[in-house]
Design a protein around this motif. Structure first.
Motif, mmCIF file in Angstrom:
data_model
loop_
_atom_site.group_PDB
_atom_site.id
_atom_site.type_symbol
_atom_site.label_atom_id
_atom_site.label_comp_id
_atom_site.label_asym_id
_atom_site.label_seq_id
_atom_site.Cartn_x
_atom_site.Cartn_y
_atom_site.Cartn_z
ATOM 1 N N ASP A 1 0.877 -1.172 0.000
ATOM 2 C CA ASP A 1 0.000 0.000 0.000
ATOM 3 C C ASP A 1 0.915 1.222 0.000
ATOM 4 O O ASP A 1 1.568 1.523 0.996
ATOM 5 C CB ASP A 1 -0.896 -0.011 1.234
ATOM 6 C CG ASP A 1 -1.794 1.224 1.326
ATOM 7 O OD1 ASP A 1 -1.808 2.036 0.386
ATOM 8 O OD2 ASP A 1 -2.481 1.368 2.363
ATOM 9 N N VAL B 1 1.248 5.284 -0.403
ATOM 10 C CA VAL B 1 0.544 6.560 -0.385
ATOM 11 C C VAL B 1 1.371 7.570 -1.170
ATOM 12 O O VAL B 1 2.555 7.780 -0.887
ATOM 13 C CB VAL B 1 0.331 7.069 1.054
ATOM 14 C CG1 VAL B 1 -0.366 8.426 1.043
ATOM 15 C CG2 VAL B 1 -0.471 6.059 1.870
ATOM 16 N N LYS C 1 1.539 11.446 -2.115
ATOM 17 C CA LYS C 1 1.027 12.775 -1.799
ATOM 18 C C LYS C 1 1.234 13.709 -2.990
ATOM 19 O O LYS C 1 2.262 13.650 -3.674
ATOM 20 C CB LYS C 1 1.743 13.346 -0.573
ATOM 21 C CG LYS C 1 1.486 12.566 0.706
ATOM 22 C CD LYS C 1 2.182 13.199 1.893
ATOM 23 C CE LYS C 1 1.894 12.444 3.182
ATOM 24 N NZ LYS C 1 2.563 13.067 4.354
ATOM 25 N N ARG D 1 -4.016 12.306 -1.463
ATOM 26 C CA ARG D 1 -3.215 11.239 -0.856
ATOM 27 C C ARG D 1 -3.726 9.935 -1.448
ATOM 28 O O ARG D 1 -4.598 9.264 -0.894
ATOM 29 C CB ARG D 1 -3.324 11.262 0.673
ATOM 30 C CG ARG D 1 -2.416 12.278 1.319
ATOM 31 C CD ARG D 1 -2.286 12.071 2.818
ATOM 32 N NE ARG D 1 -3.559 12.264 3.484
ATOM 33 C CZ ARG D 1 -4.050 13.467 3.800
ATOM 34 N NH1 ARG D 1 -3.349 14.561 3.506
ATOM 35 N NH2 ARG D 1 -5.204 13.585 4.401
ATOM 36 N N HIS E 1 -3.822 6.232 -2.519
ATOM 37 C CA HIS E 1 -3.332 4.918 -2.126
ATOM 38 C C HIS E 1 -3.295 4.032 -3.364
ATOM 39 O O HIS E 1 -4.316 3.869 -4.045
ATOM 40 C CB HIS E 1 -4.248 4.278 -1.082
ATOM 41 C CG HIS E 1 -4.141 4.881 0.275
ATOM 42 N ND1 HIS E 1 -3.613 4.209 1.353
ATOM 43 C CD2 HIS E 1 -4.491 6.108 0.738
ATOM 44 C CE1 HIS E 1 -3.652 4.980 2.424
ATOM 45 N NE2 HIS E 1 -4.180 6.144 2.077
ATOM 46 N N ASP F 1 -8.369 7.529 -3.251
ATOM 47 C CA ASP F 1 -7.841 8.741 -2.645
ATOM 48 C C ASP F 1 -8.448 8.943 -1.268
ATOM 49 O O ASP F 1 -9.653 8.778 -1.087
ATOM 50 C CB ASP F 1 -8.147 9.966 -3.522
ATOM 51 C CG ASP F 1 -7.148 11.093 -3.321
ATOM 52 O OD1 ASP F 1 -6.851 11.411 -2.150
ATOM 53 O OD2 ASP F 1 -6.664 11.645 -4.318
ATOM 54 N N GLU F 2 -7.628 9.291 -0.300
ATOM 55 C CA GLU F 2 -8.124 9.565 1.056
ATOM 56 C C GLU F 2 -9.030 10.783 1.094
ATOM 57 O O GLU F 2 -9.930 10.871 1.936
ATOM 58 C CB GLU F 2 -6.949 9.831 2.015
ATOM 59 C CG GLU F 2 -6.243 8.608 2.525
ATOM 60 C CD GLU F 2 -5.215 8.979 3.573
ATOM 61 O OE1 GLU F 2 -5.462 9.924 4.346
ATOM 62 O OE2 GLU F 2 -4.151 8.347 3.602
#
Length: 543
Positions: A183, A185, A187, A197, A199, A214-215
């Protein structure tokens, strides 16, 4: 140091002359309280105090090893307690994440439904597959996974300054057979200025991309308010600040057009906030604080949930993000809502429906955690539209009565039309009215139309009608007639389905199953409400 004093402040006169969604004299916390019918009381969640919730979580944590054994999980699988809900009849719904050999299992979440006496009634799992990857030794180096993820971010979302973080080794179980994965991330910043962010899930043995999400959860809106509202503020020394002690200490801060940080606290000498004009920084803050207050009260008074996470703690709202940023978003990492000021910094996106929509992403994250991609992503967005709409009705704002139009005050299209329509989503030119093969490949803001349409049909029924001065005409996939059961019941069914029966991988078929279980719990196996749920899903071609 002078102690902080929690207080409610009424903003009157011209203080909110530009606030079209705020009714004069509205008191946050008393409007829209619902009356529970006797037949649904036993299955509704009770309002848990912070200490009671903490006690239930501790109890679940103390017995999680035994629970894992009873569920037949493997020796290397462990449960991590995430959330707990208790119904009036004593039934407890405990949500767990899962690990394998110490690695997080993405798509391994599950809910254990326990009767009052402690017996397990049933279990809801995100995957029925056995979580046992062939190996926990990766063939692909983390650096290779990071490089691939950075390329994905640059290509798929045009992220500027994409910066891949060190990959985390996980077990991917959300689709197919569980496998070892990375996983990563990444940015960055999207073209419109929204932070990202992303993933990227990569198979640790083949290097193949398995999934991405996306977060940051995004949405759009506009605030054109008028009238007077009450805000929760606190005294700090000889000044006042927009901190709401009665709602978990929610704070509203000023980013002053920056794109980073917590923002600067708003301070005021006389506790009279805003002028109603966008050039006064306080005006957007008043709108944001009001929206947060209504959303808090909606979840507490209608669903018995104290705060976004159910733990009694308030989030925060940041206004004046960036320069002419035409968006608003929820960010789990800071547990905060962030609002841009719109075109020319003259239209802050701080309306009530935007606030409730975005903060509902936080509720979803704290409960079902629906993956923000594919059909589960559409359900994630639909959930925010559903509760954003419900909160708007709850507010009973005479200046902007509740409706089934999303973002109707924005006028992004320049012709006065809303962003989305719940009665017939395709009227926006992009959203889906009905489920079809490939629905999961559609942007989540448009595949959400299926869930939005279901909620409208369940609440109001099909065909032409006028509600609160707004005309609607809702079709069905097969031409059948659907009778609505009322919005009050529909929102309770959706909330119970979300919090007790949906998991991270729930798709539209799974959402039908979850709402059927919720309606059965609340109204009975032979109820008109349960039949209404089935008819509404059939109406949007989910069978």
């Amino acid at each position: 140091m002078t102690p902080r004093i929690s207080r409610k402040t009424r903003i009157t006169g011209t203080a909110l002359a530009a606030a079209g969604l705020l009714a004069a004299g509205i008191t946050v916390g008393t409007a829209g309280a619902s009356t529970t019918q006797t037949g649904e009381k036993s299955a509704l969640p009770i309002k848990l105090s912070a200490s009671h919730r903490a006690e239930l979580l501790r109890d679940a944590g103390a017995t999680k090893a035994q629970t894992a054994k009873e569920l037949g999980l493997g020796a290397q699988e462990k449960l991590v307690v995430k959330d707990v809900i208790k119904d009036a009849d004593g039934t407890t719904h405990t949500r767990y994440d899962r690990t394998y050999a110490g690695l997080p299992v993405l798509g391994g979440d599950l809910i254990v439904h326990t009767a009052k006496g402690g017996a397990v009634k049933s279990t809801t799992k995100a995957t029925d597959k056995s979580v046992k990857p062939p190996s926990t030794t990766a063939k692909i180096a983390p650096t290779a996974a990071a490089k691939s993820a950075q390329g994905t971010a640059t290509k798929t979302i045009s992220a500027k300054g994409a910066d891949a973080q060190t990959p985390t080794k996980v077990v991917w179980a959300a689709s197919g057979n569980p496998v070892l994965a990375y996983d990563t991330v990444v940015k960055g910043v999207k073209k419109d200025g929204t932070p990202s962010r992303l993933h990227v899930i990569t198979d640790a043995n083949s290097g193949k991309k398995l999934f991405q999400y996306d977060e940051i959860r995004t949405g759009k809106g506009e605030s054109q308010y008028s009238g007077s509202v009450e805000l929760g503020t606190e005294k700090d020394g000889n000044k006042f600040t927009l901190t709401d002690g009665e709602r978990g200490g929610h704070r509203t801060t000023n980013l002053e057009n920056s794109e980073n940080g917590e923002g600067k606290s708003f301070m005021d000498d006389d506790d009279a906030w805003g002028t109603g004009k966008p050039d006064d920084p306080q005006t957007a803050a008043v709108d944001a604080a009001y929206g947060a207050g209504v959303t808090w009260d909606y979840y507490k008074n209608v669903h018995g949930r104290s705060g976004i996470k159910g733990d009694g703690k308030g989030a925060s709202s940041r206004v004046h993000y960036g320069d002419s940023y035409v968006n608003a978003f929820w960010d789990d990492s800071c547990f905060c809502m962030t609002y841009g000021d719109g075109e020319g910094n003259k239209k802050p996106l701080t309306s009530l429906d935007v606030a409730a929509h975005e903060m509902s992403h936080g509720v979803t994250s704290a409960t079902a955690n629906l993956e923000y991609s594919g059909e589960s992503g559409g359900l994630n967005e639909a959930t925010s539209d559903i509760f954003g709409t419900s909160a708007e009705f709850y507010a009973k704002n005479d200046k902007d009565p509740g409706d089934y139009l999303i973002g109707e005050k924005i006028d992004i299209n320049g012709d006065g039309s809303p962003l989305r329509y719940m009665d017939k989503p395709s009227k926006d030119g992009n959203s889906l009215d009905f489920w079809k093969e490939g629905a999961g490949d559609v942007d989540v803001h448009y595949s959400s139309g299926i869930g939005n349409h279901f909620f409208y049909l369940l609440s109001e029924g099909s065909g032409p009608k006028e509600i609160g001065g707004v005309k609607y005409d809702s079709p069905t996939a097969d031409g059948s007639k659907v009778e609505g059961i009322g919005r009050d019941k529909a929102e309770k069914i959706w909330f119970k389905a979300l919090t007790a029966y949906m998991t991270s991988t729930t798709d539209y078929k799974g959402a039908r199953e979850a709402t059927v279980k919720a309606a059965t719990d609340l109204y009975g196996a032979d109820s008109a409400e349960l039949k209404g749920v089935g008819a509404a899903w059939t109406g949007v071609a989910v069978k």
